[in-house]
Design a protein around this motif. Sequence first.
Motif, PDB file in Angstrom:
ATOM      1  N   ALA A 616     -21.829 -26.255   8.679  1.00 38.56           N
ATOM      2  CA  ALA A 616     -20.806 -27.090   9.317  1.00 38.56           C
ATOM      3  C   ALA A 616     -19.446 -26.907   8.661  1.00 38.56           C
ATOM      4  CB  ALA A 616     -21.217 -28.563   9.259  1.00 38.56           C
ATOM      5  N   ARG A 617     -19.434 -26.551   7.389  1.00 39.25           N
ATOM      6  CA  ARG A 617     -18.166 -26.402   6.679  1.00 39.25           C
ATOM      7  C   ARG A 617     -17.742 -24.941   6.587  1.00 39.25           C
ATOM      8  NH1 ARG A 617     -17.537 -31.002   2.243  1.00 39.25           N
ATOM      9  NH2 ARG A 617     -15.546 -29.932   2.185  1.00 39.25           N
ATOM     10  N   ARG A 618     -18.148 -24.193   7.568  1.00 39.14           N
ATOM     11  CA  ARG A 618     -17.797 -22.776   7.576  1.00 39.14           C
ATOM     12  C   ARG A 618     -16.286 -22.614   7.743  1.00 39.14           C
ATOM     13  NH1 ARG A 618     -20.352 -20.187  12.484  1.00 39.14           N
ATOM     14  NH2 ARG A 618     -18.478 -20.963  13.498  1.00 39.14           N
ATOM     15  N   ARG A 619     -15.701 -21.783   6.932  1.00 39.97           N
ATOM     16  CA  ARG A 619     -14.260 -21.560   7.005  1.00 39.97           C
ATOM     17  C   ARG A 619     -13.968 -20.358   7.897  1.00 39.97           C
ATOM     18  NH1 ARG A 619     -13.299 -17.182   3.848  1.00 39.97           N
ATOM     19  NH2 ARG A 619     -14.950 -16.641   2.368  1.00 39.97           N
ATOM     20  N   MET A 620     -12.682 -20.254   8.292  1.00 37.05           N
ATOM     21  CA  MET A 620     -12.261 -19.115   9.097  1.00 37.05           C
ATOM     22  C   MET A 620     -11.603 -18.074   8.191  1.00 37.05           C
ATOM     23  SD  MET A 620     -10.498 -20.755  12.460  1.00 37.05           S
ATOM     24  CE  MET A 620     -11.339 -21.915  13.516  1.00 37.05           C
ATOM     25  N   ILE A 621     -11.958 -16.835   8.380  1.00 40.27           N
ATOM     26  CA  ILE A 621     -11.262 -15.768   7.677  1.00 40.27           C
ATOM     27  C   ILE A 621      -9.965 -15.425   8.394  1.00 40.27           C
ATOM     28  CG2 ILE A 621     -11.421 -13.339   6.973  1.00 40.27           C
ATOM     29  CD1 ILE A 621     -14.420 -13.744   6.618  1.00 40.27           C
ATOM     30  N   SER A 622     -10.004 -15.412   9.724  1.00 37.58           N
ATOM     31  CA  SER A 622      -8.823 -15.061  10.517  1.00 37.58           C
ATOM     32  C   SER A 622      -8.717 -16.009  11.710  1.00 37.58           C
ATOM     33  CB  SER A 622      -8.910 -13.609  10.993  1.00 37.58           C
ATOM     34  OG  SER A 622      -7.890 -13.340  11.921  1.00 37.58           O
ATOM     35  N   LYS A 623      -7.690 -16.835  11.712  1.00 32.93           N
ATOM     36  CA  LYS A 623      -7.485 -17.762  12.829  1.00 32.93           C
ATOM     37  C   LYS A 623      -7.111 -17.003  14.105  1.00 32.93           C
ATOM     38  CE  LYS A 623      -6.103 -21.805  10.149  1.00 32.93           C
ATOM     39  NZ  LYS A 623      -5.042 -22.809   9.894  1.00 32.93           N
ATOM     40  N   GLN A 624      -6.312 -15.951  13.947  1.00 28.17           N
ATOM     41  CA  GLN A 624      -5.883 -15.204  15.129  1.00 28.17           C
ATOM     42  C   GLN A 624      -7.080 -14.547  15.813  1.00 28.17           C
ATOM     43  OE1 GLN A 624      -3.026 -12.150  14.350  1.00 28.17           O
ATOM     44  NE2 GLN A 624      -2.556 -11.803  16.510  1.00 28.17           N
ATOM     45  N   PHE A 625      -8.038 -14.049  15.029  1.00 27.20           N
ATOM     46  CA  PHE A 625      -9.225 -13.432  15.614  1.00 27.20           C
ATOM     47  C   PHE A 625     -10.060 -14.473  16.353  1.00 27.20           C
ATOM     48  CE2 PHE A 625     -13.715 -12.182  15.133  1.00 27.20           C
ATOM     49  CZ  PHE A 625     -13.693 -11.006  15.875  1.00 27.20           C
ATOM     50  N   HIS A 626     -10.218 -15.645  15.763  1.00 26.57           N
ATOM     51  CA  HIS A 626     -10.964 -16.717  16.435  1.00 26.57           C
ATOM     52  C   HIS A 626     -10.261 -17.143  17.720  1.00 26.57           C
ATOM     53  CE1 HIS A 626     -14.394 -17.916  13.897  1.00 26.57           C
ATOM     54  NE2 HIS A 626     -13.684 -17.388  12.902  1.00 26.57           N
ATOM     55  N   HIS A 627      -8.934 -17.155  17.691  1.00 24.88           N
ATOM     56  CA  HIS A 627      -8.191 -17.504  18.906  1.00 24.88           C
ATOM     57  C   HIS A 627      -8.472 -16.499  20.024  1.00 24.88           C
ATOM     58  CE1 HIS A 627      -4.931 -18.779  21.513  1.00 24.88           C
ATOM     59  NE2 HIS A 627      -4.440 -17.548  21.502  1.00 24.88           N
ATOM     60  N   GLN A 628      -8.516 -15.229  19.689  1.00 22.06           N
ATOM     61  CA  GLN A 628      -8.814 -14.207  20.694  1.00 22.06           C
ATOM     62  C   GLN A 628     -10.242 -14.361  21.222  1.00 22.06           C
ATOM     63  OE1 GLN A 628      -6.596 -12.303  22.013  1.00 22.06           O
ATOM     64  NE2 GLN A 628      -4.985 -12.882  20.578  1.00 22.06           N
ATOM     65  N   LEU A 629     -11.179 -14.735  20.347  1.00 21.59           N
ATOM     66  CA  LEU A 629     -12.547 -14.966  20.802  1.00 21.59           C
ATOM     67  C   LEU A 629     -12.614 -16.138  21.770  1.00 21.59           C
ATOM     68  CD1 LEU A 629     -14.754 -14.468  17.597  1.00 21.59           C
ATOM     69  CD2 LEU A 629     -14.483 -12.921  19.532  1.00 21.59           C
ATOM     70  N   ARG A 630     -11.879 -17.234  21.470  1.00 18.94           N
ATOM     71  CA  ARG A 630     -11.888 -18.401  22.361  1.00 18.94           C
ATOM     72  C   ARG A 630     -11.251 -18.062  23.710  1.00 18.94           C
ATOM     73  NH1 ARG A 630     -10.749 -21.145  17.483  1.00 18.94           N
ATOM     74  NH2 ARG A 630      -8.512 -21.070  17.915  1.00 18.94           N
ATOM     75  N   VAL A 631     -10.175 -17.278  23.656  1.00 16.52           N
ATOM     76  CA  VAL A 631      -9.534 -16.865  24.914  1.00 16.52           C
ATOM     77  C   VAL A 631     -10.509 -16.042  25.758  1.00 16.52           C
ATOM     78  CG1 VAL A 631      -7.727 -15.391  25.896  1.00 16.52           C
ATOM     79  CG2 VAL A 631      -7.178 -16.937  24.029  1.00 16.52           C
ATOM     80  N   GLY A 632     -11.269 -15.166  25.107  1.00 21.92           N
ATOM     81  CA  GLY A 632     -12.247 -14.370  25.844  1.00 21.92           C
ATOM     82  C   GLY A 632     -13.370 -15.202  26.420  1.00 21.92           C
ATOM     83  N   GLU A 633     -13.788 -16.254  25.700  1.00 23.03           N
ATOM     84  CA  GLU A 633     -14.858 -17.115  26.205  1.00 23.03           C
ATOM     85  C   GLU A 633     -14.407 -17.977  27.374  1.00 23.03           C
ATOM     86  OE1 GLU A 633     -16.000 -19.300  22.804  1.00 23.03           O
ATOM     87  OE2 GLU A 633     -17.059 -17.629  21.838  1.00 23.03           O
ATOM     88  N   ARG A 634     -13.108 -18.281  27.441  1.00 26.05           N
ATOM     89  CA  ARG A 634     -12.601 -19.139  28.519  1.00 26.05           C
ATOM     90  C   ARG A 634     -12.353 -18.368  29.820  1.00 26.05           C
ATOM     91  NH1 ARG A 634      -9.269 -21.773  24.443  1.00 26.05           N
ATOM     92  NH2 ARG A 634      -7.508 -20.489  25.100  1.00 26.05           N
ATOM     93  N   GLN A 635     -12.524 -17.048  29.794  1.00 26.66           N
ATOM     94  CA  GLN A 635     -12.277 -16.272  31.004  1.00 26.66           C
ATOM     95  C   GLN A 635     -13.300 -16.642  32.074  1.00 26.66           C
ATOM     96  OE1 GLN A 635      -9.808 -14.249  31.669  1.00 26.66           O
ATOM     97  NE2 GLN A 635      -8.881 -14.419  29.648  1.00 26.66           N
ATOM     98  N   VAL A 648     -11.354  -5.359  21.697  1.00 25.95           N
ATOM     99  CA  VAL A 648     -11.838  -5.847  20.403  1.00 25.95           C
ATOM    100  C   VAL A 648     -12.758  -7.048  20.600  1.00 25.95           C
ATOM    101  CG1 VAL A 648     -11.134  -6.833  18.192  1.00 25.95           C
ATOM    102  CG2 VAL A 648      -9.805  -4.974  19.201  1.00 25.95           C
ATOM    103  N   VAL A 649     -12.434  -7.945  21.536  1.00 21.93           N
ATOM    104  CA  VAL A 649     -13.284  -9.114  21.796  1.00 21.93           C
ATOM    105  C   VAL A 649     -14.646  -8.672  22.334  1.00 21.93           C
ATOM    106  CG1 VAL A 649     -13.532 -11.157  23.253  1.00 21.93           C
ATOM    107  CG2 VAL A 649     -11.355 -10.710  22.130  1.00 21.93           C
ATOM    108  N   ALA A 650     -14.632  -7.716  23.261  1.00 20.20           N
ATOM    109  CA  ALA A 650     -15.910  -7.218  23.813  1.00 20.20           C
ATOM    110  C   ALA A 650     -16.735  -6.544  22.721  1.00 20.20           C
ATOM    111  CB  ALA A 650     -15.630  -6.243  24.953  1.00 20.20           C
TER     112      ALA A 650
END
Length: 824
Positions: A616-635, A648-650
Amino acid sequence: MSRFFATGSDSESEESSSADEITPKAPGTTFKQSLLLSDDEEDTKRVVRSAKDKRFEELTNFIKTIRNAMKIRDMSKCLEEFEQLCRAFLKSKNIVDKEGVPPFYIRLLADLEDYLNQLWEDKEGKKKMNKNNAKALSTLRQKIRKYNRDFETEIAAYKEGVSAKSFLKKKPEPASEASKFLKSDESSSSDDDDDDEDWGSDSVGSGSESSDDGEGKGASLAEEQLHNDCHPIYQEKPKMFAKGTEINIPVVLKKLNEILQARGKKGTDRAAQIELLHALATIANENNLGQGILVKIKFNIIASLYDYNPNLAAFMKKCLDCINELQSILFEHNNIFIGENIAEDSENLSNLDQPFRVRGCILTLVERMDEEFTKIMQNTDPHSQEYVDNLKDEGRVCEIIDQLLNYMESKGSTEEICRIYLRRIMHTYYKFDYKAHRRSLGLQGESKESEGEDSAVIMDRLCKFIYAKDRTDRIRTCAILCHIYHHALHSRWYQARDLMLMSHLQDNIQHADPPVQILYNRTMVQLGICAFRQGMIKDAHNALLDIQSSGRAKELLGQGLLMRNMQERNAEQEKIEKRRQVPFHMHINLELLECVYLVSAMLLEIPYMAAHEFDARRRMISKQFHHQLRVGERQPLLGPPESMREHVVAASKAMKMGDWRTCHSFIINEKMNSKVWDLFPETQRVREMLVRKIQEESLRTYLFTYSSVYDSISMETLSEMFQLEIPTVHSIISKMIINEELMASLDQPTQTVVMHRTEPTSLQNMALQLAEKLGSLVENNERVFDLKQGVYGGYFNRDQKGGYQQKQGGYQRGGYRNQNQSNY
């Protein structure tokens, strides 16, 4: 004379009557008075003019009005008068067909079009125009471009400076008259007299009558305008010295001072000033007045060229020629000493027994020339042929700097040598040395003797001199950053990294001026790309994290201004920031930069996410990468990837499932090769490194994800699945076991991995998550209570940062992230 006689019919004999006698107007005398005035007028200046003169005079009147409006930037007036001029020219069609298009008309069309183009490119000036003028400017620009299509040949001939024969279908003027005009006196009043005298001998043939004074035939206004247009340079060129004057150094110095005193004054023609100085240098050279006076004149010519126009593009080649000539004189004559500390009184320009002493600094002129060249490149459209043509001048600029470098090494001070060394470094550090690269690969046809010194050797020699001798922090800082950039560009990762760590620039770079901060950002980015090429994924991610996480990479690298911040700065701030921009040929590809960062983040983040799926307390290494993953999931509709980010997301989704082949096909394909990977010098080696990293990280992800499914798994099976050698698989699994990332053990005889059932069940995972959330809730309550009591507990003394983000790879990032967002 009585009033009775004044009103008589024989007023012809009474010419001596004064105007006072006619002033009182009696009824019925108006007609006779008008007759009297007309008779007087007839005696003084009655001229019978042809239709050609009348039409051409009408055109010249309109042209004069348009030129006056151009001087005060009255575009509405220009538009109105231009429309009237076009109508008047249409009325003169019959005369134009016979006589040809008058040159003064062609000259106006060419000048007006150039003037409007100049105004159109001046964005600051357009903003200051009122609404009517701006609208008139746009309308007039369209009209003049359309109208000038009918006169393209004549305008091109005018701009090439053809003679009067090309414009007029009439006989040329006698050579004696032209030579007579060129020998005009120095003063403006005598110039006018000679003009009148010259034009008095011209024949008009259109019906002009001889006057009572017998001065000859008169010239019409249109032909005078025509004559001025056909000889724009030679007519207005004043004579340098009076006839019979002895040319010596004091006379030339006096004339030089007269020319210089006119600099900066209102109404001074700067182009004429430059021509006068060139003529003065020619006279000094012809009369063998010595190299001292010639050097002084050359210094002033170059200074005048800099003053001519804020945009020096049109005169850049002439400026480079002048500096070359000046350097040639200084190299050939070792007895000439120049310097800014030499006073005007102590100059020696004539005494041949002593060395010549001239006030001036060649280093300052070359530095100004280099700055002007950079401004030209900044203000030119990078996608035009003009940019390519201007960029060709960089070779000459570097030659001049090299010549001055050799001169300064023998005659300059240490400070001056450091300054010119830095100029040479700034023209070298960002260029990839393909010849040295080909030689390192052992390709045929590249001999070191024929190609000269490698850029790495030049950079090493120049930078080490600055490290040892420079007393100013700025020059040394710039030299260090350029040296690191050059090492990183040529894949010398360890030298670049060690130099960056030893310099400790990251500790105080936030106190440097913006251009140095931009150079630091460029160096860090190039360092990160170099680490990526070498397979140092963590180091690459650390170096690129600060630039990419800010979302302002374009602005921080000096490659453009962000539109969303345009409202926050005024016109002056915008102008200053535009001066800091890096010329286009020095840009770093932003898409390549983002792709390298996202791929590095993918190779680090996906295995980490798989290892801490239930944390649950997992940290993010790269916020920008996570943002791109969320954008890809919302498609809503998931189609084949098109952009670099979608690829890169695929690939990340495929790696999460342990499917390295699909991940590989998304990262390395024809589209990604053309956009990113083919831009690297060693393309094939980078692709092979990427495939290797994808296989290794996919193996780690697979073990993290599916370890609970297996009791044991053969390393040979893993080797076949991921196409890795068995020793490599053994090494990866051993590291995971040692770091306690994988609860397993290796069975050496059978070459299998035996899994240990220590993973919590789903219920236990949920209980752990609930316990962690309750713990965080308690900490929040304690913090709120401490705030109310005014006592700060141990919560604020804890180090909230993860070990990965503190000092991985030896970098202490934050030196230039903790600054104000408005700075670089």
